[in-house]
Design a protein around this motif. Structure first.
Motif, short mmCIF file in Angstrom:
data_model
loop_
_atom_site.label_atom_id
_atom_site.label_comp_id
_atom_site.label_asym_id
_atom_site.label_seq_id
_atom_site.Cartn_x
_atom_site.Cartn_y
_atom_site.Cartn_z
N ASP A 57 45.12 -3.38 67.86
CA ASP A 57 44.63 -2.41 66.86
C ASP A 57 43.11 -2.51 66.75
N PRO A 58 42.48 -1.69 65.89
CA PRO A 58 41.01 -1.65 65.83
C PRO A 58 40.34 -2.94 65.36
N GLN A 59 41.09 -3.91 64.88
CA GLN A 59 40.48 -5.18 64.48
C GLN A 59 40.46 -6.20 65.63
N ASP A 60 41.12 -5.90 66.72
CA ASP A 60 41.31 -6.89 67.77
C ASP A 60 40.14 -7.00 68.73
N LEU A 65 42.62 -10.72 81.63
CA LEU A 65 42.35 -11.59 82.77
C LEU A 65 42.80 -10.92 84.06
N ALA A 66 41.97 -11.01 85.10
CA ALA A 66 42.24 -10.36 86.39
C ALA A 66 42.54 -8.89 86.17
N ALA A 67 41.56 -8.19 85.64
CA ALA A 67 41.76 -6.82 85.16
C ALA A 67 41.85 -5.77 86.26
N GLY A 68 41.55 -6.13 87.50
CA GLY A 68 41.64 -5.16 88.58
C GLY A 68 40.64 -4.02 88.40
N LEU A 69 41.09 -2.80 88.67
CA LEU A 69 40.19 -1.65 88.55
C LEU A 69 40.51 -0.77 87.36
N GLY A 70 41.27 -1.28 86.39
CA GLY A 70 41.28 -0.64 85.09
C GLY A 70 42.47 0.18 84.65
N ALA A 71 43.61 0.12 85.37
CA ALA A 71 44.76 0.93 84.94
C ALA A 71 45.23 0.54 83.54
N THR A 72 45.41 -0.77 83.30
CA THR A 72 45.85 -1.22 81.98
C THR A 72 44.69 -1.18 80.98
N ALA A 73 43.50 -1.39 81.45
CA ALA A 73 42.34 -1.33 80.56
C ALA A 73 42.28 0.01 79.83
N ARG A 74 42.55 1.08 80.54
CA ARG A 74 42.49 2.40 79.91
C ARG A 74 43.56 2.56 78.82
N LEU A 75 44.75 1.99 79.05
CA LEU A 75 45.78 2.03 78.03
C LEU A 75 45.36 1.22 76.81
N THR A 76 44.70 0.10 77.05
CA THR A 76 44.23 -0.75 75.95
C THR A 76 43.12 -0.06 75.17
N LEU A 77 42.17 0.54 75.87
CA LEU A 77 41.06 1.21 75.20
C LEU A 77 41.54 2.38 74.35
N ALA A 78 42.63 3.01 74.75
CA ALA A 78 43.17 4.11 73.96
C ALA A 78 43.64 3.64 72.58
N ARG A 79 43.85 2.32 72.43
CA ARG A 79 44.26 1.75 71.15
C ARG A 79 43.06 1.34 70.29
N ARG A 80 41.87 1.61 70.78
CA ARG A 80 40.61 1.45 70.03
C ARG A 80 40.38 0.05 69.46
N PRO A 81 40.50 -0.99 70.28
CA PRO A 81 40.18 -2.32 69.75
C PRO A 81 38.69 -2.43 69.45
N VAL A 99 31.91 0.29 83.66
CA VAL A 99 31.55 1.65 83.22
C VAL A 99 32.69 2.31 82.43
N LEU A 100 33.74 1.57 82.13
CA LEU A 100 34.83 2.12 81.33
C LEU A 100 34.35 2.44 79.91
N VAL A 101 34.89 3.49 79.37
CA VAL A 101 34.63 3.83 77.98
C VAL A 101 35.95 4.22 77.33
N GLY A 102 36.03 4.03 76.03
CA GLY A 102 37.22 4.40 75.29
C GLY A 102 36.94 5.53 74.33
N PRO A 103 37.99 6.00 73.64
CA PRO A 103 37.82 7.11 72.70
C PRO A 103 37.18 6.68 71.39
N GLY A 104 37.09 5.38 71.13
CA GLY A 104 36.52 4.88 69.89
C GLY A 104 35.20 4.17 70.12
N ALA A 105 34.88 3.28 69.20
CA ALA A 105 33.60 2.56 69.26
C ALA A 105 33.77 1.16 69.85
N THR A 106 34.75 1.00 70.72
CA THR A 106 35.02 -0.31 71.32
C THR A 106 33.81 -0.82 72.11
N GLU A 107 33.47 -2.07 71.88
CA GLU A 107 32.45 -2.73 72.70
C GLU A 107 33.12 -3.17 74.00
#
Length: 281
Positions: A57-60, A65-81, A99-107
């Motif tokens: 959630d947005p507080q997380d 680890l071993a993130a590869g090229l971002g398939a799961t990263a995009r799913l995670t960023l959609a949750r706006r941590p 260079v990944l970006v999410g829909p929120g203000a995730t660092e």
């Protein structure tokens, strides 16, 4: 297995395996080069279960680890941590992840480092996860990576999850387990060493975690139905087309699928959710 993304292919970013013959490169690199985006043993469905179980959630503050090229990263960023840090030792992966970006203000940041020694501060994360990477490690390395995940987690709110291959059932004959491991190595050219569900649970418990939930799924990575479910119909057809135009790659893919099918009764996917075990002191 690592993951890739059509974005990397479209932008002509180099992928792992450049310069290697299709007959020799690790199986996950080969599939990535054919355009396979989701290379998790339980598919995107089990990945989504893992993220739901983690309750990102947005507080997380998340570390993958071993993130590869971002398939799961995009799913995670959609949750706006609040923060997302990708760790990978491959320079190409880190360049893509950075260079990944999410829909929120995730660092968002990406770190080129080993999963067993990230260089990140103690307690830097509330969520740590890794997929299809512990399986590929011998036991001492598995333990170092899980230990690192424990070090990174905040004691009060920390959650850890893995998504890996598993051997079934828990009382699988050791000789058969060894045969499966041998066949996997011959097919994917990587030293896969999956554990049984209880073996994964014990590994996490030994390194300071208590497993609170788990889910298994069929290992159907190269089955047409899973391919379409994970990639979509048109991308799946493109992957098949690339394989058909490359005889060496097609032979490898068919060999991998034969091995997966041969051992389908004893080879599955598993995701486990765990929390830090309270200190006895």
């Amino acid at each position: 297995m690592a993951s890739t993304d059509h974005w990397a292919l479209q932008k002509n970013i180099s992928l792992p395996g450049d310069g290697l013959d299709a007959a020799r490169m690790p199986g996950h690199w080969l599939l990535a080069r054919l355009g396979k985006r989701v290379l998790r043993p339980g598919g995107v469905e089990l990945t989504r279960w893992m993220l739901d179980a983690l309750g990102v959630d947005p507080q997380d503050r998340v570390v993958e680890l071993a993130a590869g090229l971002g398939a799961t990263a995009r799913l995670t960023l959609a949750r706006r941590p609040a923060a997302y840090t990708a760790v990978d030792r491959d320079a190409t992966a880190v360049a893509t992840l950075s260079v990944l970006v999410g829909p929120g203000a995730t660092e968002v940041r990406a770190v080129r480092s080993d999963a067993a020694d990230t260089g990140l501060p103690d307690g830097a994360a509330t969520v740590v996860y890794g997929e299809a990477m512990l399986t590929m490690q011998p036991e001492p390395a598995k333990r170092r990576i899980v230990r690192e995940a424990r070090r990174l987690l905040d004691d009060s709110t920390g959650r850890y999850a893995i998504h890996e291959l598993c051997l079934l059932p828990d009382d699988l004959d050791p000789a058969l387990a060894e045969r499966i491991t041998h066949d996997l190595h011959g097919a994917i050219h990587v030293g896969a060493r999956p554990l049984t569900p209880s073996g994964w649970t014990e590994l996490l418990a030994d390194e300071g975690f208590t497993v609170t939930a788990h889910k298994t799924a069929p290992m159907a990575l190269l089955e047409p139905r899973r391919l379409v479910a994970d990639e979509g119909l048109i991308p799946a057809l493109r992957i098949a087309g690339r394989a058909l135009r490359n005889p060496a790659a097609l032979r490898r893919v068919l060999h991998m699928r034969r091995v997966f099918r041969r051992h389908s009764a004893h080879l599955g996917a598993i995701s486990l959710l765990a929390v830090p075990t309270p200190s006895q002191h």
